[in-house]
Design a protein around this motif. Structure first.
Motif, PDB file in Angstrom:
ATOM      1  N   ASN A 117      60.498  37.807  15.396  1.00 52.59           N
ATOM      2  CA  ASN A 117      61.933  37.911  15.123  1.00 52.59           C
ATOM      3  C   ASN A 117      62.799  37.643  16.361  1.00 52.59           C
ATOM      4  O   ASN A 117      64.022  37.782  16.304  1.00 52.59           O
ATOM      5  N   GLY A 118      62.137  37.263  17.469  1.00 49.28           N
ATOM      6  CA  GLY A 118      62.874  36.863  18.663  1.00 49.28           C
ATOM      7  C   GLY A 118      63.175  37.975  19.639  1.00 49.28           C
ATOM      8  O   GLY A 118      63.655  37.727  20.747  1.00 49.28           O
ATOM      9  N   ARG A 119      62.894  39.195  19.269  1.00 49.62           N
ATOM     10  CA  ARG A 119      63.212  40.332  20.137  1.00 49.62           C
ATOM     11  C   ARG A 119      62.398  40.309  21.421  1.00 49.62           C
ATOM     12  O   ARG A 119      62.899  40.707  22.491  1.00 49.62           O
ATOM     13  N   ASN A 125      64.314  33.130  19.870  1.00 50.96           N
ATOM     14  CA  ASN A 125      64.436  32.412  18.606  1.00 50.96           C
ATOM     15  C   ASN A 125      63.567  33.048  17.524  1.00 50.96           C
ATOM     16  O   ASN A 125      62.432  33.453  17.774  1.00 50.96           O
ATOM     17  N   ARG A 126      64.114  33.135  16.333  1.00 49.53           N
ATOM     18  CA  ARG A 126      63.397  33.717  15.204  1.00 49.53           C
ATOM     19  C   ARG A 126      62.484  32.657  14.582  1.00 49.53           C
ATOM     20  O   ARG A 126      62.917  31.534  14.326  1.00 49.53           O
TER      21      ARG A 126
END
Length: 244
Positions: A117-119, A125-126
């Protein structure tokens, strides 16, 4: 007259029974991807979802490129397992560590989820979730478990470096796997359930004479569907030995 009637009834019963068994076998083969062994299909359990329905959903490829191989090319009595050649590709993975297996798996899934999810990715970027999600189980020569890891398939998506040192991007080469498919949910599967499925696959490979071609020391559990999917598909896999 009664004798003729009874004979007709017996023949009708045999014919209907045979047709039903053949229909069950055809339905299983279409769903699982291989031929079931005689009397091995449990009618009380739902059939697994067909791989093509999962991988080509919404007109998009969601799985590694693969080619189904026919075990009958090497053994005419093969049943109870399928063979599949899987193309190489990118995967994101993390080790599963901890005394409590279920908690360790949840934590591993969480790390991979944060990356997707990009975290916890450098590019923030997801990425799209693809299938399957696999868990590798490693064993020593005596059959003792030495480690495990969880992996998500990335396909051709732009994968930036993970910011969590426990997560890695890996490039895998082409492999041929032997697999057994069944319907189920990962969170409802116990360790004994997985062991039973692996043993059933092992027994089928031994019966067909393919066991000697299996790479030792590795078992793979694969989830092609989530709990939200109406039809489920899980697989247990082992690798075929590479030939020089």
């Amino acid at each position: 007259m009664k004798l003729i009637f009874l004979l007709s009834l017996v023949l009708f019963t045999i014919t209907v029974g045979s047709a039903t068994n053949e229909d069950d076998g055809d339905a299983f083969k279409q769903a699982a991807g291989y031929t079931a062994c005689p009397d091995s299909v449990d009618d009380s359990k739902p059939l697994p979802e067909c791989v093509s329905n999962i991988c080509n959903r919404d007109g998009k490829s969601r799985c590694p490129g693969a080619e189904d191989l026919n075990p009958k090319k090497s053994n005419s009595t093969a049943c109870g397992y399928g063979m599949r050649k899987i193309e190489g590709g990118k995967w994101v993975g993390t080790e599963i560590s901890g005394r409590k297996s279920n908690i360790a798996k949840i934590r591993a899934f969480g790390r991979l989820n944060f990356y997707m999810n990009g975290r916890e990715s450098a590019g923030k970027n997801r990425l799209d979730y693809m299938v399957p999600t696999i868990t590798k189980h490693h064993f020593d020569k005596d059959g003792n478990k030495t480690g495990a890891s969880m992996h998500f398939y990335l396909g051709d998506q732009e994968a930036t470096d993970p910011t969590n040192d426990a997560v890695t991007i890996e490039e895998w080469g082409e492999e041929v796997v032997y697999y057994r498919a069944f319907s189920g949910e990962v969170l409802k599967m116990s360790v004994d359930d997985w062991k039973k499925e692996f043993k059933t696959l092992k027994d089928a490979l031994e019966s067909s004479g393919e066991a000697e071609n299996v790479e030792s020391g590795l078992g793979i559990a694969a989830a092609f569907t989530s709990r939200k999917d109406p039809k489920k598909r899980l697989e247990v896999m082992v690798l075929q030995k590479k030939t020089d």
